[in-house]
Design an enzyme around this catalytic site. Structure first.
Site, PDB file in Angstrom:
ATOM      1  N   CYS A   1      -0.475   6.404   9.810  1.00 28.48           N
ATOM      2  CA  CYS A   1       0.761   5.670  10.077  1.00 28.48           C
ATOM      3  C   CYS A   1       0.519   4.504  11.017  1.00 28.48           C
ATOM      4  O   CYS A   1      -0.205   4.609  11.994  1.00 28.48           O
ATOM      5  CB  CYS A   1       1.786   6.598  10.700  1.00 28.48           C
TER       6      CYS A   1
ATOM      7  N   CYS B   1       2.234  -1.797  16.540  1.00 31.59           N
ATOM      8  CA  CYS B   1       2.169  -1.494  15.100  1.00 31.59           C
ATOM      9  C   CYS B   1       1.440  -2.577  14.304  1.00 31.59           C
ATOM     10  O   CYS B   1       1.722  -3.762  14.443  1.00 31.59           O
ATOM     11  CB  CYS B   1       3.585  -1.325  14.567  1.00 31.59           C
TER      12      CYS B   1
ATOM     13  N   GLU C   1       0.825  -1.204   0.000  1.00 35.04           N
ATOM     14  CA  GLU C   1       0.000   0.000   0.000  1.00 35.04           C
ATOM     15  C   GLU C   1       0.861   1.256   0.000  1.00 35.04           C
ATOM     16  O   GLU C   1       1.953   1.265   0.575  1.00 35.04           O
ATOM     17  CB  GLU C   1      -0.861   0.023   1.267  1.00 35.04           C
TER      18      GLU C   1
ATOM     19  N   CYS D   1       3.380   8.397   1.063  1.00 30.59           N
ATOM     20  CA  CYS D   1       3.939   7.507   2.075  1.00 30.59           C
ATOM     21  C   CYS D   1       4.168   6.146   1.406  1.00 30.59           C
ATOM     22  O   CYS D   1       3.236   5.524   0.905  1.00 30.59           O
ATOM     23  CB  CYS D   1       2.958   7.407   3.241  1.00 30.59           C
TER      24      CYS D   1
ATOM     25  N   CYS E   1       6.704  -6.709   8.285  1.00 28.50           N
ATOM     26  CA  CYS E   1       7.891  -6.166   8.956  1.00 28.50           C
ATOM     27  C   CYS E   1       8.344  -7.150  10.021  1.00 28.50           C
ATOM     28  O   CYS E   1       7.530  -7.741  10.724  1.00 28.50           O
ATOM     29  CB  CYS E   1       7.575  -4.815   9.595  1.00 28.50           C
TER      30      CYS E   1
ATOM     31  N   CYS F   1       7.233  -4.300  16.524  1.00 27.41           N
ATOM     32  CA  CYS F   1       6.898  -3.314  17.562  1.00 27.41           C
ATOM     33  C   CYS F   1       5.487  -3.631  18.067  1.00 27.41           C
ATOM     34  O   CYS F   1       4.606  -3.952  17.275  1.00 27.41           O
ATOM     35  CB  CYS F   1       6.980  -1.897  17.000  1.00 27.41           C
TER      36      CYS F   1
HETATM   37  N1  SAH Z   1       9.610   0.852  10.164  1.00 28.61           N
HETATM   38  C1  SAH Z   1       9.768   2.242  10.102  1.00 28.61           C
HETATM   39  C2  SAH Z   1       8.843   2.949   9.134  1.00 28.61           C
HETATM   40  C3  SAH Z   1       7.398   2.487   9.106  1.00 28.61           C
HETATM   41  S1  SAH Z   1       6.431   2.822  10.534  1.00 28.61           S
HETATM   42  C4  SAH Z   1       9.673   2.849  11.478  1.00 28.61           C
HETATM   43  O1  SAH Z   1       9.284   2.148  12.404  1.00 28.61           O
HETATM   44  O2  SAH Z   1      10.024   4.011  11.623  1.00 28.61           O
HETATM   45  C5  SAH Z   1       6.060   4.551  10.345  1.00 28.61           C
HETATM   46  C6  SAH Z   1       5.707   5.240  11.658  1.00 28.61           C
HETATM   47  O3  SAH Z   1       4.394   4.856  12.122  1.00 28.61           O
HETATM   48  C7  SAH Z   1       6.665   4.891  12.775  1.00 28.61           C
HETATM   49  O4  SAH Z   1       7.035   6.018  13.520  1.00 28.61           O
HETATM   50  C8  SAH Z   1       5.810   3.968  13.601  1.00 28.61           C
HETATM   51  O5  SAH Z   1       6.307   3.840  14.882  1.00 28.61           O
HETATM   52  C9  SAH Z   1       4.456   4.617  13.504  1.00 28.61           C
HETATM   53  N2  SAH Z   1       3.347   3.797  13.971  1.00 28.61           N
HETATM   54  C10 SAH Z   1       3.268   2.456  13.971  1.00 28.61           C
HETATM   55  N3  SAH Z   1       2.105   2.042  14.510  1.00 28.61           N
HETATM   56  C11 SAH Z   1       1.422   3.153  14.884  1.00 28.61           C
HETATM   57  C12 SAH Z   1       0.142   3.391  15.473  1.00 28.61           C
HETATM   58  N4  SAH Z   1      -0.672   2.396  15.765  1.00 28.61           N
HETATM   59  N5  SAH Z   1      -0.212   4.665  15.700  1.00 28.61           N
HETATM   60  C13 SAH Z   1       0.595   5.690  15.353  1.00 28.61           C
HETATM   61  N6  SAH Z   1       1.792   5.537  14.774  1.00 28.61           N
HETATM   62  C14 SAH Z   1       2.216   4.277  14.540  1.00 28.61           C
HETATM   63 FE1  SF4 Z   2       8.156  -2.433  11.694  1.00 35.84          FE
HETATM   64 FE2  SF4 Z   2       5.992  -1.162  12.562  1.00 35.84          FE
HETATM   65 FE3  SF4 Z   2       8.142  -1.324  14.108  1.00 35.84          FE
HETATM   66 FE4  SF4 Z   2       8.208   0.254  11.916  1.00 35.84          FE
HETATM   67  S1  SF4 Z   2       6.897   0.525  13.717  1.00 35.84           S
HETATM   68  S2  SF4 Z   2       9.792  -1.210  12.616  1.00 35.84           S
HETATM   69  S3  SF4 Z   2       6.897  -0.964  10.532  1.00 35.84           S
HETATM   70  S4  SF4 Z   2       6.893  -3.067  13.414  1.00 35.84           S
END
Ligand code: SAH
Ligand code: SF4
Length: 362
Positions: free
Chosen positions: A340, A126, A91, A112, A119, A123
């Site tokens: 995000c 996420c 996406e 974006c 991934c 985290c």
């Molecule tokens: N893997 C990379 C880029 C993709 S995530 C990273 O972690 O930076 C892009 C952003 O979205 C990151 O800052 C991530 O922490 C944030 N993000 C992930 N899950 C989220 C959520 N549920 N609410 C708000 N931001 C979130």
């Molecule tokens: Fe992966 Fe989501 Fe963590 Fe970014 S925030 S490193 S996309 S698990």
């Protein structure tokens, strides 16, 4: 399956032309047809000899992405879903105005971009991490998202954030090929300072990227100002703790002009204590970074919550009082699961290609 010509760097295209007995200057013409004029078939490349057009058509496809679905209205955030050659989906989200969060002008069209299917970094908050890692995207699949977004919207994309699905620095080789394509003057010619890579903190790759000649911007997903808080929600912190991460960011600063950005999701009761804000302020000050505060976006299946507006503002005030530029992020695209952290393989889940552990909220 033929490789996509959108994955070939300028040098690789010249190399291919030479091996096909064709002059190098054709590379420039082909680049213009593919990236500037954005034709959909080799037959349309009118200034190339017919024999070369046929050779190209036998060796390459133009794109590796099939547009599958668009969500959202033309004047608001739009999410594009693309099908890849192996039936996976990826996406991209087109955001009409980027409110100056990454130092870029505010009236721009920002895309974006995803860098992986799934991934591996897991985290805890996420959506992309929930389904686990499937595979890296190749350069044509990364750069092709920009080309496709321009074709589908009929608009020029001004800036990119690598904040879609995946960890871009885990796929650095293909990411850099894609960036060379996106920034090439005969191609989309986006300025490197309009590209922001977001990372969860892969220390060796941050150092490697610091040596890269282009002035690409970097945003760090910090989400915890101390190891104690950060490692609760980001497993990567056990490998690269906060002190090592910040040493790499100082190394970055010594080599790059653009200000770093620290991203900090606010999750109620996890990382929103004002003492975290105090420590974050000191850390940001030390590396002259600005801070983007992102109230947590709810993901179904996960129990995390965003703090109250008052708590978010109080957290921001602690940073501002220390002289830090701190934005509280106004999410766009929340209603189409495009904010995000909400990019998930819905379509794949529906088709039963992979079984995702939880459904996304809308
Ligand atoms: N893997 C990379 C880029 C993709 S995530 C990273 O972690 O930076 C892009 C952003 O979205 C990151 O800052 C991530 O922490 C944030 N993000 C992930 N899950 C989220 C959520 N549920 N609410 C708000 N931001 C979130
Ligand atoms: Fe992966 Fe989501 Fe963590 Fe970014 S925030 S490193 S996309 S698990």
């Amino acid at each position: 399956m033929l490789p996509a010509i959108t994955g070939l760097s300028a040098d690789a295209l010249v190399g291919w032309l030479q091996s096909a007995g064709q002059p190098a200057f054709r590379a420039q013409q082909i680049f213009e047809w593919v990236w500037k004029k954005q034709v959909r078939s080799f037959d349309e490349m009118a200034n190339l000899p017919k024999a070369l057009r046929e050779q190209l058509a036998q060796a390459f496809r133009i794109t590796s992405l099939d547009h599958s679905q668009t969500q959202g209205a033309a004047d608001t955030t739009r999410k594009f879903l693309f099908r890849l050659h192996d039936g996976r989906y990826v996406e991209s989200v087109l955001i009409p105005a980027n409110p100056a969060l990454y130092g870029q002008a505010s009236d721009r069209l920002t895309l974006c971009v995803s860098s992986q299917v799934g991934c591996a970094y897991g985290c805890k908050f996420c959506a992309s991490g929930l389904a686990g890692f499937t595979r890296h995207l190749d350069a044509s699949e990364i750069a092709g998202q920009v080309l496709a977004a321009e074709q589908l919207s009929g608009q020029r994309v001004d800036s990119l954030v690598f904040m879609g699905m995946g960890e871009p620095l885990a796929n650095l080789d293909q990411l850099l090929v894609a960036i060379s394509l996106i920034t090439h003057e005969q191609s989309l010619h986006l300025g490197a300072r309009h590209l922001t890579i977001s990372t969860s903190g892969l220390v060796p790759q941050i150092r490697q990227l610091a040596e890269h000649p282009q002035q690409i911007r970097l945003a760090i997903s910090l989400h915890g100002a101390t190891d104690e808080v950060r490692e609760q929600i980001m497993p990567i912190n056990r490998k690269w703790p906060v002190a090592e991460l910040f040493a790499a960011l100082e190394y970055w600063n010594a080599r790059k002009k653009q200000k770093l950005t620290l991203e900090y999701i606010l999750i109620e009761g996890v990382n929103d204590a004002l003492e975290q804000a105090e420590i974050l302020a000191k850390r940001a000050q030390k590396i002259q970074a600005k801070v983007n505060l992102i109230p947590y976006n709810k993901v179904d299946g996960l129990s995390w919550k965003r703090p109250s507006d008052n708590r978010c503002k109080a957290f921001r005030e602690v940073l501002r009082r220390s002289g830090i530029t701190a934005n509280l992020r106004l999410e766009k695209g929340h209603d189409i699961d495009a904010a995000c952290g909400q990019l998930r393989l819905k379509q794949e889940t529906h088709e039963g290609i992979i079984a995702a552990p939880a459904k996304q909220s809308s």
